[in-house]
Motif scaffolding. Structure first.
Motif, PDB file in Angstrom:
ATOM      1  N   VAL A  42     -37.315 -29.835  13.495  1.00 36.71           N
ATOM      2  CA  VAL A  42     -36.190 -29.347  12.696  1.00 36.71           C
ATOM      3  C   VAL A  42     -36.429 -29.635  11.227  1.00 36.71           C
ATOM      4  CG1 VAL A  42     -33.759 -29.724  12.190  1.00 36.71           C
ATOM      5  CG2 VAL A  42     -34.501 -29.466  14.548  1.00 36.71           C
ATOM      6  N   LYS A  43     -37.053 -30.783  10.933  1.00 33.81           N
ATOM      7  CA  LYS A  43     -37.364 -31.095   9.539  1.00 33.81           C
ATOM      8  C   LYS A  43     -38.303 -30.064   8.951  1.00 33.81           C
ATOM      9  CE  LYS A  43     -39.393 -34.635   6.568  1.00 33.81           C
ATOM     10  NZ  LYS A  43     -40.100 -35.910   6.494  1.00 33.81           N
ATOM     11  N   LEU A  44     -39.059 -29.425   9.815  1.00 34.16           N
ATOM     12  CA  LEU A  44     -40.016 -28.406   9.407  1.00 34.16           C
ATOM     13  C   LEU A  44     -39.450 -27.424   8.401  1.00 34.16           C
ATOM     14  CD1 LEU A  44     -42.795 -26.979  10.210  1.00 34.16           C
ATOM     15  CD2 LEU A  44     -41.436 -25.703  11.836  1.00 34.16           C
ATOM     16  N   CYS A  45     -38.302 -26.869   8.701  1.00 32.80           N
ATOM     17  CA  CYS A  45     -37.727 -25.882   7.790  1.00 32.80           C
ATOM     18  C   CYS A  45     -36.363 -26.298   7.254  1.00 32.80           C
ATOM     19  CB  CYS A  45     -37.573 -24.535   8.493  1.00 32.80           C
ATOM     20  SG  CYS A  45     -39.117 -23.738   8.906  1.00 32.80           S
ATOM     21  N   CYS A  46     -35.766 -27.289   7.842  1.00 27.75           N
ATOM     22  CA  CYS A  46     -34.372 -27.566   7.526  1.00 27.75           C
ATOM     23  C   CYS A  46     -34.177 -28.797   6.657  1.00 27.75           C
ATOM     24  CB  CYS A  46     -33.586 -27.757   8.821  1.00 27.75           C
ATOM     25  SG  CYS A  46     -33.726 -26.373   9.935  1.00 27.75           S
ATOM     26  N   GLY A  47     -35.137 -29.721   6.664  1.00 37.91           N
ATOM     27  CA  GLY A  47     -34.907 -30.960   5.944  1.00 37.91           C
ATOM     28  C   GLY A  47     -35.696 -31.075   4.671  1.00 37.91           C
ATOM     29  N   ILE A  48     -36.363 -30.025   4.241  1.00 36.13           N
ATOM     30  CA  ILE A  48     -37.210 -30.101   3.072  1.00 36.13           C
ATOM     31  C   ILE A  48     -36.410 -29.824   1.819  1.00 36.13           C
ATOM     32  CG2 ILE A  48     -39.335 -29.534   4.272  1.00 36.13           C
ATOM     33  CD1 ILE A  48     -38.977 -26.703   3.661  1.00 36.13           C
ATOM     34  N   SER A  49     -36.958 -30.285   0.690  1.00 36.11           N
ATOM     35  CA  SER A  49     -36.249 -30.120  -0.573  1.00 36.11           C
ATOM     36  C   SER A  49     -37.067 -29.320  -1.572  1.00 36.11           C
ATOM     37  CB  SER A  49     -35.937 -31.501  -1.167  1.00 36.11           C
ATOM     38  OG  SER A  49     -37.129 -32.231  -1.368  1.00 36.11           O
ATOM     39  N   TYR A  50     -38.059 -28.569  -1.073  1.00 33.99           N
ATOM     40  CA  TYR A  50     -38.887 -27.772  -1.971  1.00 33.99           C
ATOM     41  C   TYR A  50     -38.001 -26.805  -2.745  1.00 33.99           C
ATOM     42  CZ  TYR A  50     -43.139 -25.362  -3.418  1.00 33.99           C
ATOM     43  OH  TYR A  50     -44.163 -24.840  -4.149  1.00 33.99           O
ATOM     44  N   PRO A  51     -38.099 -26.750  -4.083  1.00 32.03           N
ATOM     45  CA  PRO A  51     -37.109 -26.027  -4.888  1.00 32.03           C
ATOM     46  C   PRO A  51     -36.985 -24.550  -4.545  1.00 32.03           C
ATOM     47  CG  PRO A  51     -39.034 -26.697  -6.193  1.00 32.03           C
ATOM     48  CD  PRO A  51     -39.096 -27.453  -4.914  1.00 32.03           C
ATOM     49  N   HIS A  52     -38.074 -23.868  -4.193  1.00 35.82           N
ATOM     50  CA  HIS A  52     -37.971 -22.451  -3.859  1.00 35.82           C
ATOM     51  C   HIS A  52     -37.110 -22.237  -2.622  1.00 35.82           C
ATOM     52  CE1 HIS A  52     -42.077 -21.877  -6.017  1.00 35.82           C
ATOM     53  NE2 HIS A  52     -41.065 -21.963  -6.853  1.00 35.82           N
ATOM     54  N   ILE A  53     -37.192 -23.184  -1.687  1.00 37.50           N
ATOM     55  CA  ILE A  53     -36.456 -23.028  -0.439  1.00 37.50           C
ATOM     56  C   ILE A  53     -34.969 -23.307  -0.640  1.00 37.50           C
ATOM     57  CG2 ILE A  53     -36.293 -23.911   1.926  1.00 37.50           C
ATOM     58  CD1 ILE A  53     -39.259 -24.549   1.758  1.00 37.50           C
ATOM     59  N   SER A  55     -53.065 -29.245  -8.129  1.00 41.73           N
ATOM     60  CA  SER A  55     -53.775 -30.021  -7.105  1.00 41.73           C
ATOM     61  C   SER A  55     -53.130 -31.386  -6.940  1.00 41.73           C
ATOM     62  CB  SER A  55     -55.247 -30.177  -7.474  1.00 41.73           C
ATOM     63  OG  SER A  55     -55.388 -30.981  -8.636  1.00 41.73           O
ATOM     64  N   LYS A  56     -53.438 -31.990  -5.795  1.00 43.85           N
ATOM     65  CA  LYS A  56     -52.898 -33.304  -5.485  1.00 43.85           C
ATOM     66  C   LYS A  56     -53.858 -33.977  -4.507  1.00 43.85           C
ATOM     67  CE  LYS A  56     -48.902 -35.440  -3.157  1.00 43.85           C
ATOM     68  NZ  LYS A  56     -48.460 -36.352  -4.228  1.00 43.85           N
ATOM     69  N   VAL A  57     -54.098 -35.261  -4.698  1.00 48.04           N
ATOM     70  CA  VAL A  57     -54.928 -36.016  -3.766  1.00 48.04           C
ATOM     71  C   VAL A  57     -54.012 -36.633  -2.712  1.00 48.04           C
ATOM     72  CG1 VAL A  57     -56.535 -37.934  -3.490  1.00 48.04           C
ATOM     73  CG2 VAL A  57     -56.648 -36.496  -5.540  1.00 48.04           C
ATOM     74  N   ILE A  58     -54.295 -36.325  -1.451  1.00 44.57           N
ATOM     75  CA  ILE A  58     -53.471 -36.812  -0.352  1.00 44.57           C
ATOM     76  C   ILE A  58     -54.135 -38.028   0.285  1.00 44.57           C
ATOM     77  CG2 ILE A  58     -52.499 -34.538   0.084  1.00 44.57           C
ATOM     78  CD1 ILE A  58     -54.421 -34.217   2.415  1.00 44.57           C
ATOM     79  N   LEU A  64     -45.581 -28.750   4.760  1.00 42.04           N
ATOM     80  CA  LEU A  64     -44.364 -28.667   3.970  1.00 42.04           C
ATOM     81  C   LEU A  64     -43.976 -30.032   3.399  1.00 42.04           C
ATOM     82  CD1 LEU A  64     -42.281 -26.211   6.169  1.00 42.04           C
ATOM     83  CD2 LEU A  64     -43.277 -25.748   3.933  1.00 42.04           C
ATOM     84  N   SER A  65     -44.305 -31.074   4.123  1.00 34.09           N
ATOM     85  CA  SER A  65     -44.030 -32.413   3.618  1.00 34.09           C
ATOM     86  C   SER A  65     -44.843 -32.693   2.361  1.00 34.09           C
ATOM     87  CB  SER A  65     -44.356 -33.453   4.703  1.00 34.09           C
ATOM     88  OG  SER A  65     -44.137 -34.764   4.228  1.00 34.09           O
ATOM     89  N   VAL A  66     -46.082 -32.203   2.335  1.00 28.60           N
ATOM     90  CA  VAL A  66     -46.910 -32.358   1.131  1.00 28.60           C
ATOM     91  C   VAL A  66     -46.316 -31.556  -0.024  1.00 28.60           C
ATOM     92  CG1 VAL A  66     -49.166 -31.886   0.112  1.00 28.60           C
ATOM     93  CG2 VAL A  66     -49.021 -32.805   2.434  1.00 28.60           C
ATOM     94  N   LEU A  67     -45.881 -30.340   0.262  1.00 29.47           N
ATOM     95  CA  LEU A  67     -45.340 -29.482  -0.786  1.00 29.47           C
ATOM     96  C   LEU A  67     -44.060 -30.045  -1.406  1.00 29.47           C
ATOM     97  CD1 LEU A  67     -45.874 -25.866   0.614  1.00 29.47           C
ATOM     98  CD2 LEU A  67     -46.996 -26.910  -1.359  1.00 29.47           C
ATOM     99  N   GLU A  68     -43.282 -30.743  -0.618  1.00 29.72           N
ATOM    100  CA  GLU A  68     -42.012 -31.232  -1.148  1.00 29.72           C
ATOM    101  C   GLU A  68     -42.183 -32.481  -2.010  1.00 29.72           C
ATOM    102  OE1 GLU A  68     -40.487 -33.758   2.748  1.00 29.72           O
ATOM    103  OE2 GLU A  68     -39.039 -32.745   1.472  1.00 29.72           O
ATOM    104  N   GLU A  69     -43.354 -33.089  -1.962  1.00 31.74           N
ATOM    105  CA  GLU A  69     -43.602 -34.259  -2.799  1.00 31.74           C
ATOM    106  C   GLU A  69     -43.689 -33.828  -4.259  1.00 31.74           C
ATOM    107  OE1 GLU A  69     -47.130 -36.013  -1.296  1.00 31.74           O
ATOM    108  OE2 GLU A  69     -46.236 -36.618   0.619  1.00 31.74           O
ATOM    109  N   LYS A  70     -42.927 -34.442  -5.102  1.00 35.96           N
ATOM    110  CA  LYS A  70     -42.869 -34.044  -6.512  1.00 35.96           C
ATOM    111  C   LYS A  70     -43.875 -34.795  -7.380  1.00 35.96           C
ATOM    112  CE  LYS A  70     -37.976 -32.852  -6.234  1.00 35.96           C
ATOM    113  NZ  LYS A  70     -36.610 -33.091  -6.777  1.00 35.96           N
ATOM    114  N   GLU A  71     -44.332 -35.942  -6.919  1.00 36.44           N
ATOM    115  CA  GLU A  71     -45.242 -36.754  -7.724  1.00 36.44           C
ATOM    116  C   GLU A  71     -46.693 -36.449  -7.373  1.00 36.44           C
ATOM    117  OE1 GLU A  71     -44.121 -38.674 -10.098  1.00 36.44           O
ATOM    118  OE2 GLU A  71     -42.031 -38.223  -9.596  1.00 36.44           O
TER     119      GLU A  71
END
Length: 278
Positions: free
Chosen positions: A6-17, A110-113, A87-94
């Motif tokens: 459910v977090k997959l699409c419902c709990g994210i805070s990505y601004p476009h979504i 880019s971002k180093v994970i 999506l969890s990576v995308l929602e990270e702002k830092e």
């Protein structure tokens, strides 16, 4: 599994979504149905065995309606989990760093994970509806090589319902492709709503298709594409692509990290050309 999916699409805070009214409620219903179907597969299978007296080692009569194998359930779950992680990576702002800013507005960061790998996020606006892009990138995935010269072939090895596919992809060794020939085995799972589409994916392994001679078996994922209708114009879509790739082989990491943004820009350029043809 349900809370994670459910977090997959419902709990994210990505601004476009967050801009889409009602998206969370719609996504909750869609993902809930997926979970119910996965649970029902096992229930139906057990029910049929009880009614017919069959055990795991006995062949089923032809008149019994087949049910998806447990292996198929694992592919679906693997695709869902890949999308959730991407999506969890995308929602990270830092941690995001600008790599490319094109004059047409396309942007790559880019971002180093964890683990030290660098991932790349492309954002662009495309002159196409969400449905058109979904059709080209998921439904007609086997035709991508016809408009993207970097792809030699994509073959769908397995379809599980309408939302999950297992594919084998072969890239070309074109002159500008410093990465060289690679092939990929991956699962792709899609979550589609009225105004948005999510396509997630990750590498899988198949004993029936080991690494091929002449190619390096690279790995995708977790990765995802988000396609969203622009609020002001439904004939245009916001295209967000998280590229997360382990190319394997012996290429220096610095060379790979220079090449992957070019892969995204080239793909988007070929996609625009395909869209211009109608």
């Amino acid at each position: 599994m349900l809370p994670a999916v459910v977090k997959l699409c419902c709990g994210i805070s990505y601004p476009h979504i967050k801009n889409i009214a009602g998206l969370q409620r719609t996504a909750m219903a869609v993902i809930g149905q997926e979970i119910t179907h996965l649970q029902q597969w096992g229930q139906i299978e057990n029910h049929e065995r009880q009614q017919t007296g069959l055990n795991h080692n006995e062949a089923k009569p032809k008149d019994i309606k087949p049910v998806p194998a447990k292996e198929d359930q694992l592919y679906v779950q693997h695709g869902q989990e890949a999308m959730r992680k991407a999506l969890s990576v995308l929602e990270e702002k830092e941690g995001w760093k600008l790599e490319v800013a094109e004059s047409n507005g396309d942007m790559i960061c880019s971002k180093v994970i964890p683990g030290g790998r660098k991932v790349f996020r492309l954002e662009a606006v495309l002159d196409a509806s969400v449905d058109e892009l979904y059709n080209i990138l998921f439904v007609r995935v086997e035709e991508i090589h016809q408009w993207n010269p970097s792809i030699q072939q994509i073959k769908v090895l397995k379809r599980i319902g309408l939302q999950t596919i297992v594919i084998h992809e072969v890239s070309t060794g074109t002159a500008g492709n410093v990465i060289g020939k690679r092939d990929f085995l991956s699962v792709r799972h899609t979550c589609k709503q009225r105004s948005s589409v999510y396509i997630g994916g990750a590498a899988v392994q198949l004993e029936s298709l080991p690494p091929q001679a002449g190619f390096v078996r690279a790995e995708h994922g977790p990765t995802c594409i988000i396609i969203q209708a622009l609020d002001e114009d439904s004939t245009k879509s916001r295209f967000t692509w998280l590229l997360n790739m382990d190319v394997k082989g012996w290429l220096p990491k610095s060379i790979v990290n220079q090449a992957l943004p070019r892969v995204q820009l080239d793909f988007t350029r070929h996609l625009r050309r395909r869209l211009s043809l109608g």
